[in-house]
Design a protein around this motif. Structure first.
Motif, short mmCIF file in Angstrom:
data_model
loop_
_atom_site.label_atom_id
_atom_site.label_comp_id
_atom_site.label_asym_id
_atom_site.label_seq_id
_atom_site.Cartn_x
_atom_site.Cartn_y
_atom_site.Cartn_z
N PRO A 199 0.84 -1.20 0.00
CA PRO A 199 0.00 0.00 0.00
C PRO A 199 0.87 1.25 0.00
CG PRO A 199 0.11 -0.89 2.21
CD PRO A 199 0.90 -1.84 1.33
N THR A 200 0.30 2.38 -0.37
CA THR A 200 1.02 3.65 -0.36
C THR A 200 0.20 4.68 0.40
OG1 THR A 200 0.02 4.54 -2.37
CG2 THR A 200 1.94 3.10 -2.64
N ILE A 201 0.87 5.74 0.87
CA ILE A 201 0.14 6.77 1.61
C ILE A 201 -0.69 7.64 0.67
CG2 ILE A 201 1.83 6.86 3.47
CD1 ILE A 201 2.76 9.56 2.28
N MET A 202 -0.38 7.60 -0.64
CA MET A 202 -1.14 8.43 -1.57
C MET A 202 -2.51 7.82 -1.88
SD MET A 202 2.22 9.00 -2.02
CE MET A 202 2.90 8.09 -3.41
N HIS A 203 -2.54 6.49 -2.03
CA HIS A 203 -3.78 5.85 -2.49
C HIS A 203 -4.24 4.72 -1.59
CE1 HIS A 203 -3.38 8.02 -6.28
NE2 HIS A 203 -2.13 7.61 -6.34
N GLY A 204 -3.58 4.48 -0.46
CA GLY A 204 -3.89 3.29 0.30
C GLY A 204 -3.29 2.10 -0.41
N HIS A 205 -4.12 1.26 -1.02
CA HIS A 205 -3.60 0.10 -1.74
C HIS A 205 -3.23 0.50 -3.16
CE1 HIS A 205 -3.42 -4.01 -3.41
NE2 HIS A 205 -3.15 -4.35 -2.16
N ARG A 206 -2.21 -0.18 -3.71
CA ARG A 206 -1.73 0.15 -5.05
C ARG A 206 -2.72 -0.21 -6.14
NH1 ARG A 206 3.62 1.05 -5.73
NH2 ARG A 206 3.73 -0.06 -7.72
N GLY A 207 -3.68 -1.06 -5.82
CA GLY A 207 -4.71 -1.38 -6.80
C GLY A 207 -4.31 -2.44 -7.80
N GLY A 208 -3.17 -3.07 -7.66
CA GLY A 208 -2.73 -4.09 -8.60
C GLY A 208 -3.05 -5.49 -8.11
#
Length: 686
Positions: A257-266
């Motif tokens: 996960p990232t702080i920009m979007h939460g989960h990376r979505g992949g």
């Protein structure tokens, strides 16, 4: 670069009378002088087993089946005990994962470093021992703490002491086993900066074992990815993180996960590592979306696919990245809803020195740890409690769970006031609140099997136990029934933590206190635990107080975030609002320190020792460190609480002025705060 250490075809097995099981097979890697090599992989893949063999360490029930470990051409596997003792600490040093167990609790930390230096006679000429120890503390960003015992230091300070001890003899190779697990983001970045500085100063090489790829991106030159005891990919750090070739590497990175979007979505990783289901060929085949019948029967070996990049996959060139077309199953699961209040904390103040006649008799003044804490959780709500090491997060959790009586204030669950201690609470109140500890080594009984560990709370609360219930509990946390007859010492750190989580969930609690429960888990298991917690929240209305230093996971999981600094709540706000517009200077500091999957230019200032009396003062606890401090006002006057759209913020600066320095975009990190550089240079307590 000159080759310092080389591992050739290393094979290691665990077992005994019932037979031997291969846990490391055919591992080959080399590390040059001054190079940092990162070793990553899921819990139980064998990375720590490989790392400890570089120091000649191995479990009593393990044996080396094949291979060599060559240090400057000398095979460490063939050295006797006395020869290894001369190397350990002197030429090859270790920084362990848990400094609390690595440091002797009965010795002052200065004496422990003195012992290391004297053992190897490594004192430079014309330098006193005291001066050498002071220099080592300065090297790791600490004042002279030589007369302190380990328990008098925070976790970050203890880890710096273990690093000072490890480098006291200027080793050629430093082996680091998860050295920043459990530390807050600012302390993590300070330690990474410290290691980078040490590498440039004394030219040592490093083998860095971790599951945190974002931190590894800041320090590693090359990364090796392990799966089920085999290396499946080796590549330069930036290339592996931006263009991984192996399906497992891709899934591992997609799980972050990232702080920009939460989960990376992949597309992340499906299933779990189960050695009893592995194929004769590629061990990753049961979990691979691109596997064929040939993969199942044909063993894979590392082959070069690009400059300095090797991968153990016959289909690497045919694999298409499907990350953009397959959304994550856990992104966007944060519906807004009104819930009945479950937990209410009002005017809670805590200290670790008990007040009363006994303390007065000894002349001890209670040291405040937290003051005037107001906190609410609704049924099915997840509130994250974030802040640096020593801010009081776990202390507040201990008070709510009844493990620390408060000095003042009230705690209510379902509108009923709780007694201050565990012994005074009813059995039903004990069942309602379950605590999952950060360190499973201390919370699991080493003399009981996993089955007995899971059965104990059911017996205590009078709940019927069945084999199906145990199996379901383990499957929920990514384990299987084969673990029921194992003991904690037979599990990896991540597997022990999953057992601890399963135990807490068995009694159907209404409130879970999760104290850094994901810090020891690799990213793929973190994803599964987050999915489990969200299911518990949505389907069963379980509320959670989620203590964490991982802001990316917080964004992924929490409904609201409470920001704590030196015992005082500085901000309480909806999760999306906090990441989109942090407002408070301290919140911006935390977000600025969070690493991404590419190397950045963040450089923290040397850490300062925290003032244990700071929250007893009149002013803002952030005074003296805040980049936007308003003269003497912040130091002398407690900041007022200002109501925001979804919570409150405690700061002297008006909201309108605070908002001018934050970003309006959810997709970027804070970039400008009243002229302060984009990446705030922190001076923190460890």
């Amino acid at each position: 670069m000159t080759k310092l250490i080389e591992i050739r075809n290393l094979g290691i097995a665990y077992g005994g009378h019932a037979g031997w099981t291969d846990v490391v097979e055919g591992v080959c890697l080399e590390i040059a002088r001054g190079e940092t090599f990162g070793l990553v992989g899921e819990s139980g893949c064998g990375k720590s087993t490989v790392a400890y063999r570089l120091l000649g360490y191995g479990a009593a029930n393990s044996r080396v089946q094949t291979g060599e470990v060559l240090f400057e051409g000398i095979d460490l596997l063939k050295l006797d005990a006395s020869s290894l003792a001369r190397l350990r600490g002197n030429r090859i040093a270790l920084v362990p994962q848990n400094p609390t167990t690595a440091l002797s609790p009965g010795m002052r930390v200065g004496q422990q470093i003195r012992e290391m230096i004297l053992t190897h006679q490594a004192l430079p000429e014309r330098m006193s021992m005291e001066q050498r120890i002071r220099d080592l503390f300065a090297l790791v960003g600490l004042p002279d703490v030589s007369r302190r015992y380990p328990h008098e230091l925070s976790g970050g300070q203890q880890q710096r002491v273990t690093i000072a001890m490890a480098v006291s003899c200027n080793p050629d190779l430093l082996v680091l086993d998860e050295p920043t697990t459990g530390l807050d983001v600012t302390t993590q970045r300070q330690i990474i900066q410290l290691l980078s500085d040490l590498r440039s100063r004394i030219g040592m090489a490093m083998l860095y074992v971790t599951h945190d790829l974002a931190l590894l991106a800041q320090i590693a030159d090359r990364i090796g990815v392990m799966y089920a005891g085999k290396l499946v990919e080796v590549a330069p750090c930036d290339r592996l993180l931006s263009n991984p070739a192996h399906p497992y590497s891709r899934g591992l990175i997609a799980s972050i996960p990232t702080i920009m979007h939460g989960h990376r979505g992949g597309r992340g990783l499906r299933g779990v590592l189960r050695r009893d289901q592995m194929a004769e060929g590629c061990k990753f085949e049961p979990r691979c979306d691109f596997a064929t019948a040939t993969c199942r029967s044909t063993p894979q070996q590392l082959i070069p696919v690009a400059d300095e990049q090797s991968v153990a996959c016959m289909r690497w060139s045919d694999i298409v990245d499907t990350a953009d077309s397959i959304p994550s199953s856990i992104s966007g699961l944060r519906p807004k809803r009104q819930a009945a209040r479950l937990l209410s904390v009002e005017h809670l103040s805590l200290s670790y020195a008990p007040a009363g006649w006994f303390s007065e008799l000894l002349g001890k003044t209670p040291i405040p740890i937290a003051r005037d804490i107001d906190l609410e959780l609704g049924a099915g709500e997840i509130v994250a409690l974030v802040g640096e090491s020593g801010s009081g997060k776990s202390t507040i959790a201990r008070a709510i769970s009844g493990r620390l009586p408060p000095r003042s204030g009230t705690i209510r669950v379902a509108a009923k006031e709780l007694e201050p201690t565990l012994a005074q609470r009813s059995v039903e109140q004990l069942r309602q609140i379950q605590y999952i500890f950060q360190n499973p080594d201390a919370s699991l009984n080493p003399r009981r099997s996993v089955r007995a560990i899971l059965e104990r709370p059911l017996q205590h609360f009078g709940i019927a136990s069945t084999p199906e219930k145990f199996e379901s509990a383990l499957e929920n946390v990514g384990l299987h029934a084969g673990y029921l007859n194992r003991f904690p010492e037979q599990l990896s750190g991540g597997e022990r933590q999953r057992v601890a989580i399963a135990r807490a969930l068995l009694v159907n609690p209404e409130l879970l206190i999760c104290d850094e429960i994901l810090s020891a888990l690799d990213v793929s298991v973190q994803t599964k635990i987050v999915e489990l917690l969200l299911v518990l929240k949505e389907q069963h209305g379980v509320a959670m107080l989620f203590i964490s230093h991982d802001l990316a996971v917080v964004r992924q999981l929490a409904d609201r975030v409470a920001v704590l600094y030196r015992g005082e709540l500085m901000q309480m706000v909806d999760t999306d609002a906090l990441f989109n517009s942090p407002l408070h200077p301290y919140t911006e500091m935390l977000l600025g320190a969070a690493p991404g999957l590419s190397k950045d230019e963040y450089v923290p200032k040397p850490p300062a020792m925290p003032d244990s009396q700071s929250i007893a003062g009149r002013g803002c606890p952030l005074a003296g460190r805040c980049p936007r401090q308003v003269g003497a006002l912040c130091a002398e006057s407690r900041p007022p609480s200002q109501i925001t759209q979804s919570g409150f913020i405690r700061c002297h600066i008006p909201l309108a002025e605070l908002a001018q320095g934050t970003t309006d975009s959810a997709n970027t990190r804070p970039t400008q705060v009243s002229g302060v550089p984009p990446l705030l240079r922190l001076q923190t307590g460890a």
